[in-house]
Scaffold this active site. Structure first.
Site, PDB file in Angstrom:
ATOM      1  N   GLY A 122       0.794  -1.228   0.000  1.00 47.26           N
ATOM      2  CA  GLY A 122       0.000   0.000   0.000  1.00 47.26           C
ATOM      3  C   GLY A 122       0.826   1.279   0.000  1.00 47.26           C
TER       4      GLY A 122
ATOM      5  N   CYS B 128     -27.624  -9.842 -16.903  1.00 48.60           N
ATOM      6  CA  CYS B 128     -27.032  -9.446 -18.181  1.00 48.60           C
ATOM      7  C   CYS B 128     -27.967  -9.853 -19.326  1.00 48.60           C
ATOM      8  CB  CYS B 128     -25.669 -10.118 -18.341  1.00 48.60           C
ATOM      9  SG  CYS B 128     -24.963  -9.921 -19.980  1.00 48.60           S
TER      10      CYS B 128
ATOM     11  N   CYS C 289     -25.853 -12.684 -21.535  1.00 49.12           N
ATOM     12  CA  CYS C 289     -25.517 -14.025 -21.049  1.00 49.12           C
ATOM     13  C   CYS C 289     -26.352 -14.456 -19.851  1.00 49.12           C
ATOM     14  CB  CYS C 289     -24.030 -14.110 -20.711  1.00 49.12           C
ATOM     15  SG  CYS C 289     -23.605 -13.312 -19.140  1.00 49.12           S
TER      16      CYS C 289
ATOM     17  N   CYS D  40     -22.866  -7.401 -18.879  1.00 45.43           N
ATOM     18  CA  CYS D  40     -21.651  -7.595 -18.087  1.00 45.43           C
ATOM     19  C   CYS D  40     -20.620  -6.562 -18.511  1.00 45.43           C
ATOM     20  CB  CYS D  40     -21.030  -8.964 -18.351  1.00 45.43           C
ATOM     21  SG  CYS D  40     -22.014 -10.355 -17.827  1.00 45.43           S
TER      22      CYS D  40
ATOM     23  N   CYS E 215     -18.453 -12.555 -19.989  1.00 45.76           N
ATOM     24  CA  CYS E 215     -19.734 -12.642 -20.703  1.00 45.76           C
ATOM     25  C   CYS E 215     -19.607 -13.614 -21.890  1.00 45.76           C
ATOM     26  CB  CYS E 215     -20.131 -11.258 -21.186  1.00 45.76           C
ATOM     27  SG  CYS E 215     -21.871 -11.092 -21.626  1.00 45.76           S
TER      28      CYS E 215
HETATM   29 ZN    ZN Z   1     -23.035 -11.141 -19.674  1.00 46.11          ZN
END
Ligand code: ZN
Length: 290
Positions: free
Chosen positions: A40, A250, A253, A274, A280
């Site tokens: 970090g 989505c 998909c 997506c 996807c």
């Molecule tokens: Zn998708």
């Protein structure tokens, strides 16, 4: 001498491998080692000129080039998309200077370079994710002086960041940060995870993968090594939460477990897709998450 012959002679030789000279690679790798040793913490390094403008992923590109081996398989995404102009051109660049294979499959890649997203599929300990970072300083919102922010990090003085978040709660009833959500890394440094959505922040926590962050314009490198705590700043009564996509899926998909982009159709109809196009595409071929 024909002009064509002359041009061929004037060509820069193919060596050194992967565009950067050895000195530049050494500088980046040294910064990477320090970054991994202090999770970090932002390590300054001498950012080199790249064949594209600063602000277009030069920090991520320098990290990838300094790590690249001919045996690597590389995936490059921009906002989750493998096919965007920027991602395609960076991929072509690696094919040309590093002679590496490229892929759209997260699981197949040994190295993934990304802007603004972490892939949906879980990555393992053999893989590295390189994130392009526009603004590496998490405290920049509350302090404009670089000297002051470095002192605040050194003293672990994050009071003003907490106050900033508290003011959000007072004004709006919640912490409204949609991206660049500040996180505490390894219980010590507050880090800007780059402009990934909140959805992706939990993926950094105790992951198997090495995450490397490169800011070319700001000349900073930082890292989250595998199995490191990454905790978003939150209050006991105002917890960190990811985006809510419940009831949505989505349109391409059918996924209900991915970060969705909202697309407004020509008739004003809203649909969701997506953001991770590789995920996807894979689901469309009948693949399912194991
Ligand atoms: Zn998708």
């Amino acid at each position: 001498m024909q002009a064509r012959e002359w041009l061929a002679r004037a060509k820069i030789p193919a060596n050194p491998f992967a565009f950067l000279d050895d000195g530049a690679k050494k500088d980046v790798r040294r910064a990477l080692l320090k970054a991994v040793a202090i999770p970090g913490y932002q390590v300054p390094y001498g950012s080199r000129e790249m064949p594209l403008a600063r602000g277009w992923g030069t920090g991520g590109i320098q990290i990838t080039l300094s790590l690249l081996l001919p045996s690597d398989t590389v995936k490059v995404i921009d906002q989750g998309c493998d096919g965007s102009v920027n991602a395609v051109n960076i991929k072509k660049f690696y094919e040309r200077v590093g002679d590496v294979r490229t892929t759209t499959d997260t699981r197949e890649a040994s190295l993934v370079q990304t802007r603004h997203r972490i892939p949906e599929e879980k990555m393992d300990e053999g893989q590295i994710l390189v994130l392009q970072v526009p603004y590496p300083e998490a405290l920049r919102e509350v302090e404009s002086s670089e000297a002051a922010t470095r002192r605040m990090h050194a003293e672990a003085d994050y009071a003003r960041m907490w106050l900033h978040l508290y003011e959000d709660v007072v004004h709006y009833g919640e912490i409204r940060l949609a991206y660049r959500y500040p996180c505490t890394v390894n219980g010590r440094h507050v880090m800007d995870p780059s402009p990934i959505p909140r959805w992706d922040v939990p993926k950094l926590h105790m992951a198997d993968t090495l995450f490397l962050f490169g800011a070319g314009r700001e000349r900073r490198i930082y890292a989250v090594p595998p199995h490191t705590r990454v905790e978003p700043l939150e209050f006991e009564d105002h917890r960190f939460r990811v985006e809510d996509f419940s009831g949505r899926s989505c349109a391409r998909c059918g996924a209900t477990d991915s970060f969705l982009d909202e697309i407004l159709g020509p008739n004003g109809a809203r649909s969701f897709y997506c953001s991770d196009t590789g995920y996807c595409d894979k689901r469309r071929t009948g693949w399912t998450r194991s």
